[in-house]
Design a protein around this motif. Structure first.
Motif, mmCIF file in Angstrom:
data_model
loop_
_atom_site.group_PDB
_atom_site.id
_atom_site.type_symbol
_atom_site.label_atom_id
_atom_site.label_comp_id
_atom_site.label_asym_id
_atom_site.label_seq_id
_atom_site.Cartn_x
_atom_site.Cartn_y
_atom_site.Cartn_z
ATOM 1 N N ALA A 84 -7.497 -5.586 29.960
ATOM 2 C CA ALA A 84 -6.195 -4.866 29.288
ATOM 3 C C ALA A 84 -5.281 -5.544 28.609
ATOM 4 O O ALA A 84 -5.087 -6.617 28.942
ATOM 5 C CB ALA A 84 -5.664 -3.866 30.378
ATOM 6 N N GLY A 85 -4.476 -5.045 27.651
ATOM 7 C CA GLY A 85 -3.360 -5.811 27.181
ATOM 8 C C GLY A 85 -2.603 -6.767 28.313
ATOM 9 O O GLY A 85 -2.015 -6.009 28.972
ATOM 10 N N GLN A 86 -2.741 -8.229 27.976
ATOM 11 C CA GLN A 86 -1.880 -8.923 28.807
ATOM 12 C C GLN A 86 -0.681 -9.442 28.142
ATOM 13 O O GLN A 86 -0.581 -9.549 26.869
ATOM 14 C CB GLN A 86 -2.866 -10.231 28.975
ATOM 15 C CG GLN A 86 -4.020 -9.756 30.074
ATOM 16 C CD GLN A 86 -3.467 -8.975 31.422
ATOM 17 O OE1 GLN A 86 -2.735 -9.684 32.044
ATOM 18 N NE2 GLN A 86 -3.986 -7.839 31.486
ATOM 19 N N ILE A 87 0.367 -9.659 28.683
ATOM 20 C CA ILE A 87 1.605 -9.873 28.244
ATOM 21 C C ILE A 87 2.294 -11.195 28.995
ATOM 22 O O ILE A 87 1.498 -11.706 29.932
ATOM 23 C CB ILE A 87 2.590 -9.101 28.325
ATOM 24 C CG1 ILE A 87 2.789 -8.316 29.724
ATOM 25 C CG2 ILE A 87 2.176 -7.652 27.310
ATOM 26 C CD1 ILE A 87 4.057 -7.604 29.806
ATOM 27 N N ALA A 88 3.246 -11.793 28.586
ATOM 28 C CA ALA A 88 4.129 -12.843 29.072
ATOM 29 C C ALA A 88 4.857 -12.458 30.145
ATOM 30 O O ALA A 88 6.001 -12.336 30.144
ATOM 31 C CB ALA A 88 4.812 -13.692 28.056
ATOM 32 N N ARG A 89 4.248 -12.178 31.324
ATOM 33 C CA ARG A 89 4.845 -11.938 32.684
ATOM 34 C C ARG A 89 4.261 -12.466 33.762
ATOM 35 O O ARG A 89 2.751 -12.749 33.578
ATOM 36 C CB ARG A 89 4.961 -10.264 32.719
ATOM 37 C CG ARG A 89 5.711 -9.223 31.930
ATOM 38 C CD ARG A 89 6.956 -9.287 32.297
ATOM 39 N NE ARG A 89 7.976 -8.533 31.431
ATOM 40 C CZ ARG A 89 8.081 -7.273 31.154
ATOM 41 N NH1 ARG A 89 7.765 -6.410 32.296
ATOM 42 N NH2 ARG A 89 8.947 -6.974 30.307
ATOM 43 N N ASP A 90 4.854 -13.043 34.862
ATOM 44 C CA ASP A 90 4.319 -13.624 36.268
ATOM 45 C C ASP A 90 3.589 -12.686 36.984
ATOM 46 O O ASP A 90 3.635 -11.477 36.804
ATOM 47 C CB ASP A 90 5.196 -14.771 36.641
ATOM 48 C CG ASP A 90 6.435 -13.826 37.390
ATOM 49 O OD1 ASP A 90 6.468 -12.792 37.494
ATOM 50 O OD2 ASP A 90 7.332 -14.849 37.551
ATOM 51 N N SER A 91 3.238 -13.021 38.006
ATOM 52 C CA SER A 91 2.247 -11.953 38.985
ATOM 53 C C SER A 91 3.499 -11.159 39.615
ATOM 54 O O SER A 91 3.293 -10.242 40.375
ATOM 55 C CB SER A 91 1.680 -12.906 40.189
ATOM 56 O OG SER A 91 2.700 -13.676 40.773
ATOM 57 N N ASP A 92 4.687 -11.529 39.535
ATOM 58 C CA ASP A 92 5.965 -10.700 40.071
ATOM 59 C C ASP A 92 6.381 -9.643 39.035
ATOM 60 O O ASP A 92 7.529 -8.877 39.328
ATOM 61 C CB ASP A 92 7.018 -11.395 40.634
ATOM 62 C CG ASP A 92 6.701 -12.197 42.010
ATOM 63 O OD1 ASP A 92 5.703 -11.753 42.497
ATOM 64 O OD2 ASP A 92 7.169 -13.432 42.325
ATOM 65 N N GLY A 93 5.682 -9.664 37.804
ATOM 66 C CA GLY A 93 6.297 -8.953 36.687
ATOM 67 C C GLY A 93 7.670 -9.409 35.978
ATOM 68 O O GLY A 93 8.159 -8.721 35.226
ATOM 69 N N GLU A 94 7.818 -10.680 36.336
ATOM 70 C CA GLU A 94 9.054 -11.210 35.704
ATOM 71 C C GLU A 94 8.720 -11.805 34.398
ATOM 72 O O GLU A 94 7.688 -12.378 34.171
ATOM 73 C CB GLU A 94 9.422 -12.324 36.541
ATOM 74 C CG GLU A 94 10.258 -11.823 37.598
ATOM 75 C CD GLU A 94 11.361 -11.076 37.726
ATOM 76 O OE1 GLU A 94 12.376 -11.307 37.143
ATOM 77 O OE2 GLU A 94 11.505 -10.135 38.412
ATOM 78 N N PRO A 95 9.672 -11.736 33.345
ATOM 79 C CA PRO A 95 9.273 -12.017 31.914
ATOM 80 C C PRO A 95 9.257 -13.528 31.798
ATOM 81 O O PRO A 95 9.858 -14.343 32.526
ATOM 82 C CB PRO A 95 10.667 -11.504 31.144
ATOM 83 C CG PRO A 95 11.208 -10.673 32.062
ATOM 84 C CD PRO A 95 10.918 -10.773 33.335
ATOM 85 N N LEU A 96 8.229 -14.051 30.877
ATOM 86 C CA LEU A 96 8.083 -15.357 30.817
ATOM 87 C C LEU A 96 8.344 -15.584 29.360
ATOM 88 O O LEU A 96 8.075 -14.778 28.419
ATOM 89 C CB LEU A 96 6.724 -15.954 31.229
ATOM 90 C CG LEU A 96 6.429 -15.688 32.576
ATOM 91 C CD1 LEU A 96 4.742 -15.760 32.640
ATOM 92 C CD2 LEU A 96 7.056 -16.686 33.468
#
Length: 135
Positions: free
Chosen positions: A31-43
């Motif tokens: 599925a579409g992957q984005i710039a977030r870490d495993s806690d859902g925090e923006p990178l």
């Protein structure tokens, strides 16, 4: 090898192959992957280059979880917000910055870059989907 990549003549030069032929028996859809870490925090907030790299790292993790790699990918789809041609340098810099780390072949597997108005959160500048075929 389950995936063979090619770019036959007279198709235009591109940073990706135009054709993928797969002979495996299982499909892997990440599925579409984005710039977030495993806690859902923006990178890499506000940084297209950085977000492309992080999204590819996350796609790589998804592929690995199914026993696949970028060598098995037959299709990549990138969605980029507020796309304009002058963004290609930052986009490709993001790809090149992690290609070796994640095993992304260059040129890439067949790929599309689709400009969109927005993605699901305002800080998300890019999303990448991957489809692979494995034995």
């Amino acid at each position: 090898m389950t995936v063979q990549l090619s770019s036959p003549n007279p198709l235009m030069p591109a940073p990706y192959h135009h054709v993928a032929v797969a002979t495996g028996t299982r499909q892997v859809h990440v599925a579409g992957q984005i710039a977030r870490d495993s806690d859902g925090e923006p990178l890499a907030p506000g940084d297209l280059e950085g977000q492309v790299g992080h999204a590819l790292r996350n796609a790589h993790a998804g592929l690995q979880s199914a026993g696949a790699s970028f060598e098995d990918v037959v299709r990549l789809t990138f969605y980029v917000t507020a796309w304009a041609p002058e963004k290609i340098e930052a986009f490709m810099s993001g790809v090149h910055s992690v290609a070796e780390e994640v095993g992304l072949p260059m040129p890439m597997p067949p790929a599309s870059l689709i400009g969109v108005d927005s993605l699901f959160e305002p800080d998300v500048l890019v999303e990448v989907e991957a489809t692979a075929v494995i034995d």
